[in-house]
Motif scaffolding. Structure first.
Motif, PDB file in Angstrom:
ATOM      1  N   ARG A 168       0.819  -1.198   0.000  1.00 53.12           N
ATOM      2  CA  ARG A 168       0.000   0.000   0.000  1.00 53.12           C
ATOM      3  C   ARG A 168       0.868   1.270   0.000  1.00 53.12           C
ATOM      4  O   ARG A 168       0.586   2.215  -0.713  1.00 53.12           O
ATOM      5  CB  ARG A 168      -0.889   0.002   1.235  1.00 53.12           C
ATOM      6  N   ILE A 199      -3.549  14.247   3.147  1.00 51.33           N
ATOM      7  CA  ILE A 199      -4.323  13.317   2.323  1.00 51.33           C
ATOM      8  C   ILE A 199      -3.982  11.923   2.815  1.00 51.33           C
ATOM      9  O   ILE A 199      -2.808  11.542   2.861  1.00 51.33           O
ATOM     10  CB  ILE A 199      -3.965  13.466   0.832  1.00 51.33           C
ATOM     11  N   ILE A 200      -4.982  11.211   3.237  1.00 46.60           N
ATOM     12  CA  ILE A 200      -4.688   9.871   3.727  1.00 46.60           C
ATOM     13  C   ILE A 200      -5.208   8.842   2.731  1.00 46.60           C
ATOM     14  O   ILE A 200      -6.167   9.073   2.003  1.00 46.60           O
ATOM     15  CB  ILE A 200      -5.265   9.631   5.137  1.00 46.60           C
ATOM     16  N   GLY A 201      -4.515   7.717   2.706  1.00 46.31           N
ATOM     17  CA  GLY A 201      -4.883   6.665   1.778  1.00 46.31           C
ATOM     18  C   GLY A 201      -3.766   6.413   0.776  1.00 46.31           C
ATOM     19  O   GLY A 201      -2.714   7.074   0.825  1.00 46.31           O
ATOM     20  N   ASP A 202      -4.014   5.485  -0.119  1.00 50.78           N
ATOM     21  CA  ASP A 202      -2.942   5.109  -1.050  1.00 50.78           C
ATOM     22  C   ASP A 202      -2.897   6.012  -2.276  1.00 50.78           C
ATOM     23  O   ASP A 202      -2.191   5.732  -3.241  1.00 50.78           O
ATOM     24  CB  ASP A 202      -3.066   3.631  -1.442  1.00 50.78           C
ATOM     25  N   LEU A 203      -3.618   7.100  -2.258  1.00 48.90           N
ATOM     26  CA  LEU A 203      -3.600   8.133  -3.307  1.00 48.90           C
ATOM     27  C   LEU A 203      -4.026   7.574  -4.659  1.00 48.90           C
ATOM     28  O   LEU A 203      -3.590   8.072  -5.705  1.00 48.90           O
ATOM     29  CB  LEU A 203      -2.205   8.785  -3.413  1.00 48.90           C
ATOM     30  N   SER A 204      -4.868   6.550  -4.619  1.00 49.74           N
ATOM     31  CA  SER A 204      -5.239   5.907  -5.881  1.00 49.74           C
ATOM     32  C   SER A 204      -6.280   6.732  -6.640  1.00 49.74           C
ATOM     33  O   SER A 204      -6.395   6.608  -7.847  1.00 49.74           O
ATOM     34  CB  SER A 204      -5.769   4.493  -5.596  1.00 49.74           C
ATOM     35  N   ASN A 205      -6.976   7.588  -5.954  1.00 50.21           N
ATOM     36  CA  ASN A 205      -7.976   8.397  -6.634  1.00 50.21           C
ATOM     37  C   ASN A 205      -7.354   9.749  -6.964  1.00 50.21           C
ATOM     38  O   ASN A 205      -7.282  10.661  -6.131  1.00 50.21           O
ATOM     39  CB  ASN A 205      -9.196   8.561  -5.713  1.00 50.21           C
ATOM     40  N   ARG A 247      -9.220  13.033  -6.235  1.00 51.33           N
ATOM     41  CA  ARG A 247      -9.262  13.427  -4.825  1.00 51.33           C
ATOM     42  C   ARG A 247      -7.928  13.979  -4.369  1.00 51.33           C
ATOM     43  O   ARG A 247      -7.869  14.898  -3.552  1.00 51.33           O
ATOM     44  CB  ARG A 247      -9.638  12.223  -3.941  1.00 51.33           C
ATOM     45  N   VAL A 248      -6.859  13.415  -4.895  1.00 53.48           N
ATOM     46  CA  VAL A 248      -5.532  13.902  -4.506  1.00 53.48           C
ATOM     47  C   VAL A 248      -5.367  15.336  -4.990  1.00 53.48           C
ATOM     48  O   VAL A 248      -4.905  16.216  -4.245  1.00 53.48           O
ATOM     49  CB  VAL A 248      -4.417  13.003  -5.081  1.00 53.48           C
ATOM     50  N   ALA A 261      -3.082   7.936  10.398  1.00 55.32           N
ATOM     51  CA  ALA A 261      -3.403   6.957   9.366  1.00 55.32           C
ATOM     52  C   ALA A 261      -2.170   6.758   8.478  1.00 55.32           C
ATOM     53  O   ALA A 261      -1.326   7.636   8.359  1.00 55.32           O
ATOM     54  CB  ALA A 261      -4.576   7.451   8.536  1.00 55.32           C
ATOM     55  N   ILE A 262      -2.107   5.599   7.927  1.00 53.55           N
ATOM     56  CA  ILE A 262      -0.977   5.255   7.053  1.00 53.55           C
ATOM     57  C   ILE A 262      -1.563   4.693   5.756  1.00 53.55           C
ATOM     58  O   ILE A 262      -2.429   3.814   5.828  1.00 53.55           O
ATOM     59  CB  ILE A 262      -0.074   4.196   7.715  1.00 53.55           C
ATOM     60  N   PRO A 263      -1.121   5.136   4.583  1.00 55.66           N
ATOM     61  CA  PRO A 263      -0.162   6.239   4.390  1.00 55.66           C
ATOM     62  C   PRO A 263      -0.835   7.617   4.491  1.00 55.66           C
ATOM     63  O   PRO A 263      -2.019   7.739   4.231  1.00 55.66           O
ATOM     64  CB  PRO A 263       0.354   6.014   2.977  1.00 55.66           C
TER      65      PRO A 263
END
Lengths: 112, 587
Positions: free
Chosen positions: A36, A92-98, A101-102, A77-79
């Motif tokens: 991730r 910005i939390i999450g795997d930046l897949s969107n 949103r990033v 939160a990670i990442p």
């Protein structure tokens, strides 16, 4: 907490003309090299290259190595990607897949 | 197999309770049979302002100070500085503990406006922060205050729930005793259902306002693998932290002491088998306004301090100085005892606090001062602070508490109206000795009477005594008891005079009767004498008569003899006719 973790505070400065203090200072917090976090880094790199070429700097912080740093940037939160500059600070939390949103999170695109 | 299971059933369940982690919070460990479940998370839930955070912080601070167990607080709502300042108001030096490496307060700020969520994530950051802090100081205790804030900051509830479950599991695996706070939800214990994840132990805090008086309550909703008190326990937050008030000895196990303590009033001791009250008993002095209840209490206090015992007075109507001064007027000097530290007063308005607060304050004062006797003057004043059932519940706890400590307690209570032998607060069954003071109105005066309504375990007097207050204290007098009822005061004096008069009148009567009898006897004697004289006279007369008759007979005989002589001479001389009257008959 395997000891093979490395690349503490990897600093990736992209773009040849990158100045000492780039306009965009980004910090990506991860905890070990999980799929991730690797995906997050890949996604971030791609977005920066597309939208901020030459104006950014990415620092990767592995909290397994440097747990104390989590407090300073209020990481839970990670990442988590922290936009240190330009201000104000954004997270910005999450795997930046969107990507959309990033971009919104980085204020590169107006909120819908 | 059947036999085996029967054997298991037959064997009394071995009481092997789970290991406990004492909180150090007074009363709470008692309710929880030793403390929180060690190595497990405990959920503390309640609405805003109920004291969740404080309970958690006190758990950490007392852990660090009293049990040498360092603690970590992850605060989601207040900054470290705020938290430290908040507990400082309760007398805890959290900053000192932080400096000494016994406490870490980590503020986790979750500002939704700053946060964008994209894609998958977990809460490893939080885990790492917590883990790091735990390792840094070797923490054994953790406070998570309030993890539910995460729900407000993050939108992916699914992820959150999974992560929370993982967090609690992780804490358990590390053997950390954790307090997790949660906001009370509508119809649920916590707004986001944390009770789903923390099922070992749940404590519910609550506060209510009754009659404009604020009361905090605590209840252990659930405690797996342990016994625990199940009631609503009142608790208090004051300058020394949280105090929970357990109902102490519902089991009535207190030892019955055989020692006696004087009531301080000789006449009253006399009425109580000549010795006074049993030590450790509870005494109720009831009476209408102005019957001298407080004075009886003061005598009791005076007797105690004279024995060099410690006395604690809870006054709800008078200040300390007023109490002491007023008792001077009946010759009870308490000031020296105050100076010697034998007497302490705790004066407060009944409405100043809620009932529980009063009770907790009393408990604390008793614990601190360790008195031998306690006077509560008057308990009826507490009626302003709660409902009757609450008050009697409170008094039950107080009486039990005092009994468990062997403290002799004297309560005064004011009764109104005609129902003297009925206490509004329904505590008569709680007390061992009940002394009733009453006004006796007669002859334009109001006097006081005293009687012992009951006294468990002794043969007490059944008399009503007159009770007089003077500058030398209370004196009990034998009240006048007669056909007209109890007489007191001047009526008694009048009656006594009247009785004395009646007494002397009776004496006069006897004297008079005596004289009369004497007279009668004399009269009788006189009569007897008269009769005798008469009889004598008759006798004399009779004797005379007899003598006369004798003479007559003699004379007649002589005459007859003379006649016969003469007749013989006649016959010789002629025939002489003899008539019928010619016989020798006397006439």
């Amino acid at each position: 907490m395997t000891p093979q973790r490395k690349k503490v505070g990897r600093r990736i400065t992209a773009g040849r003309k990158a100045s000492r203090s780039p306009e965009w200072d980004l910090r990506l917090y991860v905890a070990g090299q999980t799929p991730r976090s690797l995906a997050a880094f890949r996604n971030l790199k791609r977005i920066c290259e597309e939208h901020l070429q030459g104006k950014y700097r990415i620092e990767v912080v592995d909290l397994l190595e440097n747990p104390t740093l989590a407090r300073g940037d209020q990481i839970f939160a990670i990442p988590t990607l922290v936009r240190k500059l330009p201000e104000p600070v954004r997270k910005i939390i999450g795997d930046l897949s969107n990507t959309e949103r990033v971009l919104v999170g980085l204020d590169l695109r107006a909120r819908a | 197999m059947k036999n085996a299971s029967r054997a298991i059933l037959a064997r009394p369940a071995r009481r092997r309770e789970i290991p406990k982690c004492p909180t150090g919070i007074s009363g709470l460990d008692q309710i929880m049979a030793g403390g929180l479940p060690r190595g497990r998370p405990t959920l503390v839930c309640g609405s805003a302002g109920c004291g969740k955070t404080l309970l958690g912080m006190e758990f950490l601070i007392r852990g660090a100070i009293q049990f040498n167990e360092p603690g970590v607080c992850l605060s989601f709502e207040e900054t470290a500085a705020e938290l430290i300042a908040n507990v400082a108001s309760l007398g805890f030096d959290a900053q000192g503990l932080v400096d000494a490496g016994k406490l870490i307060v980590d503020y986790v700020q979750i500002d939704r406006s700053q946060i964008e969520e994209t894609g998958e994530y977990n809460l490893d950051g939080l885990f790492l922060r917590l883990d790091h802090a735990i390792q840094e100081i070797g923490a054994k205790r953790v406070l998570l205050d309030t993890v539910e804030s995460l729900f407000a900051g993050l939108s992916n509830e699914l992820v959150l729930r999974g992560e929370l479950r993982r967090l609690f599991r992780w804490l358990k695996d590390k053997g950390i005793t954790a307090v997790v706070t949660g906001e009370r939800g509508e119809g649920t214990l916590t707004r986001h259902g944390l009770e789903e994840y923390i099922s070992d132990c749940v404590i519910l805090l609550d506060h209510r306002v009754n009659n404009a008086v604020f009361t905090r309550r605590l209840r252990v909703v659930k405690y797996r693998g342990s016994t625990h008190g199940t009631n609503d326990y009142p608790f208090l937050i004051d300058e020394r932290g949280i105090s929970v008030l357990p109902v102490t000895s519902v089991e009535l196990r207190h030892a019955a002491l055989r020692e006696f303590v004087s009531s301080g009033i000789p006449g009253l001791d006399e009425m109580l088998q000549g010795r006074g009250f049993y030590r450790g008993n509870s005494i109720l002095i009831s009476g209408t306004a102005g019957t001298g209840k407080t004075s009886v209490g003061a005598h009791f206090v005076k007797a105690a301090v004279d024995r060099k015992e410690k006395a604690l007075v809870f006054a709800f109507e008078e200040s300390r100085d007023q109490w002491v001064r007023n008792m001077q007027s009946i010759g009870i000097e308490l000031e020296p005892a105050v100076r010697k530290g034998l007497l302490r007063h705790d004066a407060s308005r009944p409405t100043a606090f809620g009932l529980e607060m009063h009770l907790v304050r009393m408990h604390k004062a008793i614990e601190e001062f360790r008195p031998d006797v306690v006077v509560v003057d008057p308990i009826s004043a507490l009626a302003h602070a709660g409902s009757i059932s609450e008050i009697s519940g409170m008094l039950l706890r107080l009486v039990d508490y005092l009994k468990s400590l062997g403290i002799t307690a004297l309560f005064t209570t004011m009764v109104q109206g005609s129902e003297l032998e009925y206490t509004d607060l329904a505590i008569s069954s709680l007390v061992d000795t009940w002394i009733l003071l009453r006004d006796i109105e007669s002859g334009g005066e109001r006097n006081r009477g005293l009687y012992v309504l009951k006294s468990r375990g002794m043969a007490h007097s059944n008399q009503i005594r007159e009770f007089a207050l003077s500058s030398k204290g209370i004196r009990l007098r034998q009240a006048y008891l007669g056909p007209e009822g109890v007489l007191t005061g001047s009526a008694r004096v009048v009656q006594e005079a009247r009785e004395r008069a009646a007494e002397s009148a009776k004496l006069w009567e006897i004297e008079r009767r005596k004289l009369q009898l004497e007279r009668k006897r004399k009269a009788l004697d006189a009569q007897v004498a008269a009769l005798r004289v008469e009889v004598d006279a008759e006798e004399a007369e009779l004797r005379q008569l007899l003598a006369q008759e004798g003479q007559r007979l003699e004379a007649a005989r002589t005459e007859r003899a003379e006649m016969a002589g003469s007749r013989r001479s006649e016959a010789r001389a002629g025939a002489v006719q003899t008539g019928p009257n010619g016989g020798g008959r006397k006439r």
